[in-house]
Scaffold this active site. Structure first.
Site, PDB file in Angstrom:
ATOM      1  N   HIS A  24      -5.605  -8.043   5.372  1.00  0.00           N
ATOM      2  CA  HIS A  24      -5.411  -6.678   5.062  1.00  0.00           C
ATOM      3  C   HIS A  24      -4.989  -6.697   3.358  1.00  0.00           C
ATOM      4  CE1 HIS A  24      -4.797  -2.321   5.235  1.00  0.00           C
ATOM      5  NE2 HIS A  24      -3.607  -2.431   4.823  1.00  0.00           N
ATOM      6  N   HIS A  48       0.945  -1.251   0.029  1.00  0.00           N
ATOM      7  CA  HIS A  48      -0.099  -0.153   0.058  1.00  0.00           C
ATOM      8  C   HIS A  48       0.813   1.158   0.058  1.00  0.00           C
ATOM      9  CE1 HIS A  48      -3.962  -2.340   1.472  1.00  0.00           C
ATOM     10  NE2 HIS A  48      -3.729  -2.266   0.291  1.00  0.00           N
ATOM     11  N   ASP A  86       1.196   3.804   1.455  1.00  0.00           N
ATOM     12  CA  ASP A  86       1.652   4.584   2.793  1.00  0.00           C
ATOM     13  C   ASP A  86       2.686   3.675   3.695  1.00  0.00           C
ATOM     14  OD1 ASP A  86      -0.642   2.821   3.109  1.00  0.00           O
ATOM     15  OD2 ASP A  86      -0.876   3.667   5.118  1.00  0.00           O
TER      16      ASP A  86
HETATM   17  C1  5PN Z   1      -4.161   5.442   4.452  1.00  0.00           C
HETATM   18  C2  5PN Z   1      -4.848   4.477   3.293  1.00  0.00           C
HETATM   19  N1  5PN Z   1      -5.927   5.133   2.646  1.00  0.00           N
HETATM   20  C3  5PN Z   1      -6.619   4.649   1.573  1.00  0.00           C
HETATM   21  C4  5PN Z   1      -6.086   3.154   1.306  1.00  0.00           C
HETATM   22  C5  5PN Z   1      -6.513   2.307   0.502  1.00  0.00           C
HETATM   23  O1  5PN Z   1      -7.652   2.484  -0.426  1.00  0.00           O
HETATM   24  O2  5PN Z   1      -6.015   1.228   0.641  1.00  0.00           O
HETATM   25  C6  5PN Z   1      -5.086   1.043   1.592  1.00  0.00           C
HETATM   26  C7  5PN Z   1      -5.433   2.484   2.297  1.00  0.00           C
HETATM   27  C8  5PN Z   1      -4.776   3.152   3.191  1.00  0.00           C
HETATM   28  O3  5PN Z   1      -3.677   2.705   3.981  1.00  0.00           O
HETATM   29 ZN    ZN Z   2      -2.253  -0.926   3.997  1.00  0.00          ZN
HETATM   30 ZN    ZN Z   3      -0.994   1.714   6.223  1.00  0.00          ZN
END
Ligand code: 5PN
Ligand code: ZN
Ligand code: ZN
Length: 271
Positions: free
Chosen positions: A188, A98, A100
């Site tokens: 997740h 992801h 982030d």
């Molecule tokens: C912080 C965050 N925002 C949106 C998404 C997403 O669509 O999948 C993972 C995710 C995030 O961790």
């Molecule tokens: Zn994530």
């Molecule tokens: Zn995250």
């Protein structure tokens, strides 16, 4: 040989809605939460577990998450604070891909990339509802180009520091270096890993990554809403509790606005 040290590198904050942080439970409303990377100074080299988000990427693709990140909160900035530079890093371990958690990978041009083999596959072939999550593939310009070609888009500009990452893909639970344990925590995402670090002078640190965003998610056994398989996610939360109990490990959550302030941050370190 010196003891393993763990530094938490603050990567700034993002905003999501409370109903995303606590799926089908809320309460709703803006919730600002931290992102961070984990730097591990180990006898075998320098490891980074996750690399946070890229501010420009979030502004471009998810500006509604209102990123706040100072230059000191980028990977090069955070490393500079402890006298290190991106090219010093030997291994980057990604819990999952992801945006982030992999936004700073592109700076780590000398590192070998370690991840679950299923997670690397997921970057090329994800469910439609995972597209925002997997929106930053800047850590691998070949992958990015393949995705753009599939979508009929002009390929994105490759990063200035062009490099092809070297991967070591992993499956199963395993000790990848002395005292560094990867535990499969799917749900997740398909190939999600959590990391446990054993240290000489304190309890092991168990980095849940996005298998559990916060202590409150764990207390409520409530997942966040960006999950591929909610049932598997809950099983992974149970697994994390069992691991923590077995090893007397302390859990460090990925996006916990309440706990993050009590975590020791770089230049401080755990050892
Ligand atoms: C912080 C965050 N925002 C949106 C998404 C997403 O669509 O999948 C993972 C995710 C995030 O961790
Ligand atoms: Zn994530
Ligand atoms: Zn995250």
């Amino acid at each position: 040989m010196s003891d393993t040290k763990v530094y938490l590198l603050d990567g700034g904050t993002l905003v999501i809605d409370g109903f995303h942080a606590f799926w089908n439970r809320g309460p709703g409303g803006e919730l600002r939460f931290p992102c961070y990377a984990v730097l591990i100074e180990h006898a075998d080299g320098l490891y980074i577990f996750d690399t946070g988000y890229d501010h420009a990427h979030v502004m471009d693709v998810l500006p509604f998450e209102k990123p706040l990140q100072t230059p000191e909160q980028t990977i090069p900035g955070a490393l500079a604070k402890i006298g290190k530079k991106p090219s010093d890093i030997n291994y980057v371990i990604n819990s999952h891909y992801h945006f982030d958690h992999c936004g700073g990978n592109k700076y780590l041009t000398e590192a070998c990339t370690v991840c679950h083999s299923k997670e690397l596959e997921a970057c090329e072939c994800f469910q439609p509802f995972e597209a925002l999550g997997y929106s930053d593939l800047s850590f691998d310009s070949d992958l990015e180009a393949k995705r753009d070609a599939k979508a009929g888009k002009t390929p994105a500009e490759p990063p200035l520091d062009i490099y092809t990452p070297k991967y070591e893909t992993v499956t199963g639970d395993q000790e990848i270096a002395k005292g560094l344990w990867l535990f499969e925590t799917p749900g997740h995402t398909a190939g999600h890993y959590s990391l446990m670090v054993e240290l000489a002078n304190r309890r092991p640190m168990l980095f849940t990554a996005d298998a559990c965003y916060s202590q409150k998610n764990m207390d409520l056994m409530c997942i966040s809403s960006f999950h591929l398989d909610p049932v598997a996610s809950l099983q992974s939360m149970v697994k994390l509790k069992e691991i923590a109990e077995k090893h007397d490990a302390e859990m460090f959550y990925s996006h916990d606005p309440d706990s993050f302030g009590s975590y020791l941050q770089a230049p401080g370190f755990y050892s």
